[in-house]
Write a protein that holds these residues in place. Structure first.
Motif, short mmCIF file in Angstrom:
data_model
loop_
_atom_site.label_atom_id
_atom_site.label_comp_id
_atom_site.label_asym_id
_atom_site.label_seq_id
_atom_site.Cartn_x
_atom_site.Cartn_y
_atom_site.Cartn_z
N ARG A 1 17.52 -46.43 -17.85
CA ARG A 1 17.24 -45.60 -19.02
C ARG A 1 17.61 -44.15 -18.69
O ARG A 1 17.68 -43.74 -17.54
CB ARG A 1 15.77 -45.69 -19.43
N GLU A 2 17.83 -43.37 -19.73
CA GLU A 2 18.21 -41.98 -19.54
C GLU A 2 16.98 -41.10 -19.39
O GLU A 2 15.92 -41.38 -19.98
CB GLU A 2 19.04 -41.48 -20.74
N THR A 3 17.13 -40.06 -18.60
CA THR A 3 16.09 -39.05 -18.48
C THR A 3 16.76 -37.71 -18.23
O THR A 3 17.97 -37.65 -18.02
CB THR A 3 15.10 -39.39 -17.34
N CYS A 4 15.98 -36.65 -18.29
CA CYS A 4 16.58 -35.32 -18.11
C CYS A 4 15.79 -34.54 -17.06
O CYS A 4 14.62 -34.82 -16.80
CB CYS A 4 16.65 -34.55 -19.42
N ASP B 1 12.05 -33.72 -15.44
CA ASP B 1 11.11 -32.87 -16.17
C ASP B 1 9.70 -33.44 -16.09
O ASP B 1 8.72 -32.71 -16.11
CB ASP B 1 11.55 -32.72 -17.63
N ASN B 2 9.62 -34.76 -16.05
CA ASN B 2 8.32 -35.40 -15.81
C ASN B 2 8.11 -35.43 -14.30
O ASN B 2 8.56 -36.33 -13.59
CB ASN B 2 8.31 -36.82 -16.37
N ARG B 3 7.44 -34.41 -13.77
CA ARG B 3 7.33 -34.23 -12.32
C ARG B 3 6.64 -35.41 -11.63
O ARG B 3 6.79 -35.60 -10.43
CB ARG B 3 6.57 -32.93 -12.01
N LYS B 4 5.86 -36.19 -12.40
CA LYS B 4 5.16 -37.32 -11.79
C LYS B 4 6.11 -38.40 -11.29
O LYS B 4 5.72 -39.27 -10.53
CB LYS B 4 4.17 -37.93 -12.80
N GLU B 5 7.37 -38.35 -11.73
CA GLU B 5 8.33 -39.35 -11.29
C GLU B 5 8.88 -39.05 -9.91
O GLU B 5 9.51 -39.91 -9.29
CB GLU B 5 9.48 -39.46 -12.31
N LEU C 1 13.51 -38.00 -23.85
CA LEU C 1 14.08 -38.56 -22.63
C LEU C 1 13.10 -38.49 -21.46
O LEU C 1 12.99 -39.40 -20.65
CB LEU C 1 15.37 -37.84 -22.26
N THR C 2 12.37 -37.39 -21.38
CA THR C 2 11.42 -37.21 -20.28
C THR C 2 10.37 -38.30 -20.27
O THR C 2 10.00 -38.82 -19.21
CB THR C 2 10.73 -35.83 -20.39
N ALA D 1 3.62 -35.68 -23.81
CA ALA D 1 4.82 -35.28 -24.54
C ALA D 1 4.52 -34.15 -25.51
O ALA D 1 5.29 -33.18 -25.62
CB ALA D 1 5.39 -36.49 -25.28
N GLU D 2 3.42 -34.25 -26.23
CA GLU D 2 3.04 -33.20 -27.18
C GLU D 2 2.77 -31.89 -26.46
O GLU D 2 3.17 -30.81 -26.91
CB GLU D 2 1.82 -33.66 -27.99
#
Length: 726
Positions: free
Chosen positions: A164-167, A182-186, A242-243, A627-628
């Motif tokens: 899947r795509e992410t940014c 951008d989702n630092r938890k990853e 995407l995040t 996300a919000e």
């Protein structure tokens, strides 16, 4: 991702693990270290098992009693070995739990000729994934899963998604390309593009989009393109979607099923309430109206309150394509001026929306209250309603405060005032029973046509909002008690007791502020403290309420009813928003099953099934909240980027070794004053008091400190703002 301690050859093959080459301790010895602790698998598992929440390496080392740096390194290697063996699950980067904690196990998603996808558990057991509980997982994903009791796996959380795509941002570490999501938890991902391709198409620091791919037992990323920043509206929405892997358009078969729903509403078998005086109160911009209210005085000085909720379960039947898609989404996600809905628009804004002067199916609950507001009877029923009026909160508030300028129906005006009076009595009663009402202000942004923020908006809970809030709270807790009294397994909304250590810090913060005569370790003492804060200036009230909120766990969905601590309700669930929350939809089915409604006798009520469903919905809700929150940060960053150099009033909300976090009162956004910007002295971090102390001046900077700050720099992509004292 190639982790330290688990290196790869240049051809991508993983070297033998430390365990296969003599163990973590032996590897450290070869490097010249002498340590006293021998990695003990059972000792590590026992230490982990004492925690219900994910544990970091430092916490685990402290629990075992390790303080030697090399011993901590050995522990880290042992954790990675246990993870590969499937005995430990890494629920987010650097945070671990014993496999099976809470009934959840780590799984890898694999293809299967018969079932399409299966979940491979660490014990080599392979189970087909329940068709309604796949969470959009694909081949190669890592997830958490539970057994459903019928030889199926139910996914409760996707840890890593493949394909899947992410940014994120492209950086280099020791001359190796790395990707910071951008989702630092990853956690960071290794970039697998050829170096020449990277040089030709990307630069260090670029905001980029790529596809997550499997690399042996880990994940990496193949970069595809730079993030298009031409339009804030498109760029910001794309970045957040995407995040967090948010869903896109509904599949054609789901849209087709929604469009095929008959628009006629038959009163047969339902309570016909179309002549009752029923109305809705919602935000001005709302398009879906899922709750309506009515009120009727009773002869004993009490009231019969009617709460009428859109009957989504009539259209979204268990196991049909609409239901499978709704469960995969879990909740509607509200992203400034866009919505990622749980249901197609033909339902959410059409057949299920309680529009004025249109027939609509509802699941109504009538609650009889005596003159002391004690609940005397609760009666759910399928109904057909016809809302008489659609009000927004501003109109309702004007009626309550006797300043309405529009020509409203006198019966409507009087009914709204009666409802408001009843709601305030219910609120007072909740507070007497120990409910904790935390002060907060919701910040938002008015956007221009391009999606750029041009103005800050603020929304606080006035009496019009409280009117609807109190009635929905009452309906939720009455339905929860109604199902419990009938022995029906259901999905509760639970909220645990506060953490004692965090309460100690909150008490110390209150004391430093000058509030010392309250006992925050008791419910009513904490309530008294919050009342005291209501008399304080806004900045102090915000930060101290924030510290109080940090003492609590997050509210989640659960089949185990531990009550809702903040609301002081022994029984509570979500019933009132089935258009936008899947747990509410499932509760509606369980209510109908208990009522004996034809077609709902097979609604799922197995404990194992609802347990996994509750965990899945909690995960999806937390994804939506994140996300919000992130989109708000991005919009705030854009807003402040245009005001670099401006001065704002702020309050310190956090202290760390690297600086001070300051919330700007105008935007509700936290920026950082880095240590390098504190040029008037050399500041040292005091972890016990969580303050910075000037070595020469003795100046103390801590949480709650009021200050004027200047915006120095803004990174829109990372939603980071650097500040300095003005």
């Amino acid at each position: 991702m190639a982790r330290k301690g688990n290196p790869r050859h240049k051809h991508g093959k993983r070297r033998d693990s430390p365990r296969r080459r003599g163990g973590a301790k032996e590897q450290l010895r070869r490097r010249g270290f002498t340590i006293e602790w021998e990695p003990d698998r059972q000792q590590v598992l026992r230490a982990l098992a004492r925690h219900d929440e994910p544990v970091g390496l430092g916490q685990l080392a402290e629990a075992i009693g390790l303080n030697q740096k090399e011993a901590v390194h050995a522990l880290g290697r042992e954790l990675r070995e246990l993870k590969l063996a499937g005995e430990v699950m890494e629920v987010r980067p650097g945070r671990f739990l014993v496999a099976g904690t809470g009934g959840e196990f780590p799984v890898v998603i694999e293809p299967d000729q018969e079932h399409g996808l299966v979940a491979r558990f660490s014990n080599t057991r392979v189970l087909p994934i329940h068709p309604r509980h796949r969470l959009g997982a694909r081949e190669g994903d890592q997830a958490l899963a539970m057994y459903d009791g019928h030889d199926h796996a139910m996914l409760t959380k996707v840890l890593r998604r493949s394909g899947r795509e992410t940014c994120g941002t492209l950086i280099f570490v020791h001359n190796r390309p790395q990707f910071i999501p951008d989702n630092r938890k990853e956690g960071q991902l290794l970039v697998v593009n050829p170096v020449q391709e990277l040089r030709e198409n990307f630069r260090v620091g670029d905001r980029v989009i790529g596809e997550v791919v499997r690399e042996g037992n880990d994940f990496a990323i193949r970069l595809d393109r730079a993030l298009d920043e031409s339009s804030p509206e498109v760029a910001d929405f794309t970045q957040v979607c995407l995040t967090y892997s948010l869903p896109g358009a509904f599949p054609p078969e789901v849209e087709a099923e929604a469009a095929a729903q008959p628009p006629a509403f038959d009163p047969s078998g339902r309570a016909d309430l179309r002549e009752d005086f029923i109305f809705t109160i919602d935000p001005e911009t709302a398009k879906d109206f899922d709750d309506a209210i009515s009120i009727e005085p009773l002869g004993n000085g009490g009231y019969r309150l009617g709460v009428h909720i859109a009957d989504v379960s009539h259209f979204v039947r268990q196991d049909n394509p609409l239901d499978v898609e709704a469960l995969e989404r879990g909740t509607s996600i509200y992203l400034q001026n866009r919505v990622v809905p749980m249901l197609p628009e033909v339902l959410s804004n059409g057949l299920c929306s309680l529009r004025p002067e249109e027939d609509r199916y509802a699941l109504s609950v009538f609650i009889d209250l005596d003159r002391r507001l004690r609940v005397r009877d609760v009666r759910p029923t399928e109904s057909l309603i016809r809302s008489k009026h659609r009000l927004n909160y501003e109109q309702a508030l004007a009626m309550i405060e006797d300043r309405a300028t529009e020509d409203f129906d006198p019966q409507l005006v009087q009914t709204v005032r009666d409802c408001s009076a009843l709601a305030q009595r219910l609120r007072t009663q909740r507070e007497r029973e120990g409910a904790l009402n935390l002060y907060s202000v919701e910040h938002g942004f008015a956007l221009d046509p391009e999606g750029a923020p041009i103005e800050v908006t603020r929304e606080a809970g006035d009496v019009a909002h409280q009117l609807i809030e109190e009635f929905m709270l009452l309906a939720n807790r009455c339905v929860a008690r109604w199902l419990h009294d009938r022995g029906r397994c259901t999905i509760y909304r639970v909220h645990g007791e506060p953490d004692e250590k965090k309460l100690e810090f909150f008490a110390a913060s209150l004391a430093s502020y000058g509030i010392t005569d309250v006992d925050v370790f008791s419910r009513f003492g904490l309530q008294a403290a919050l009342r005291r804060l209501g008399e304080e200036p806004e900045a102090a009230r915000l930060v101290l309420n924030f510290l109080c909120l940090r003492c609590f766990q997050k509210a989640v969905y659960s089949v185990e009813n531990i009550g809702h601590h903040a609301l002081a309700f022994p029984y509570y669930l979500h019933f009132t928003s089935p258009i936008r929350r899947y747990p509410d939809l499932q509760v509606h089915r369980l209510v109908k099953r208990e009522l004996g409604v034809v077609g709902y006798e097979h609604s799922e009520d197995r404990y194992a099934y609802l347990d996994a469903l509750a965990r899945q919905c909690s995960y999806l809700e937390q994804r939506a909240v994140a996300a919000e929150r992130d989109l708000h940060k991005i919009k705030a960053s854009r807003y402040l980027h245009e005001r670099i150099g401006d001065v704002f009033a702020g309050v310190v909300t956090g202290v760390a070794r690297h600086g001070l976090y300051v919330q700007l009162l105008e935007t509700g956004f936290d920026g950082l004053i880095p240590m390098r910007a504190l040029s008037d002295d050399f500041y040292q971090y005091d972890p016990e008091r969580m303050v910075l102390v000037g070595r020469s001046t003795g100046r103390v900077l801590g949480i709650g400190h009021l200050c004027d700050v200047q915006v120095v720099a803004v990174d829109i992509g990372r939603a980071e703002v650097d500040l300095a004292f003005a």
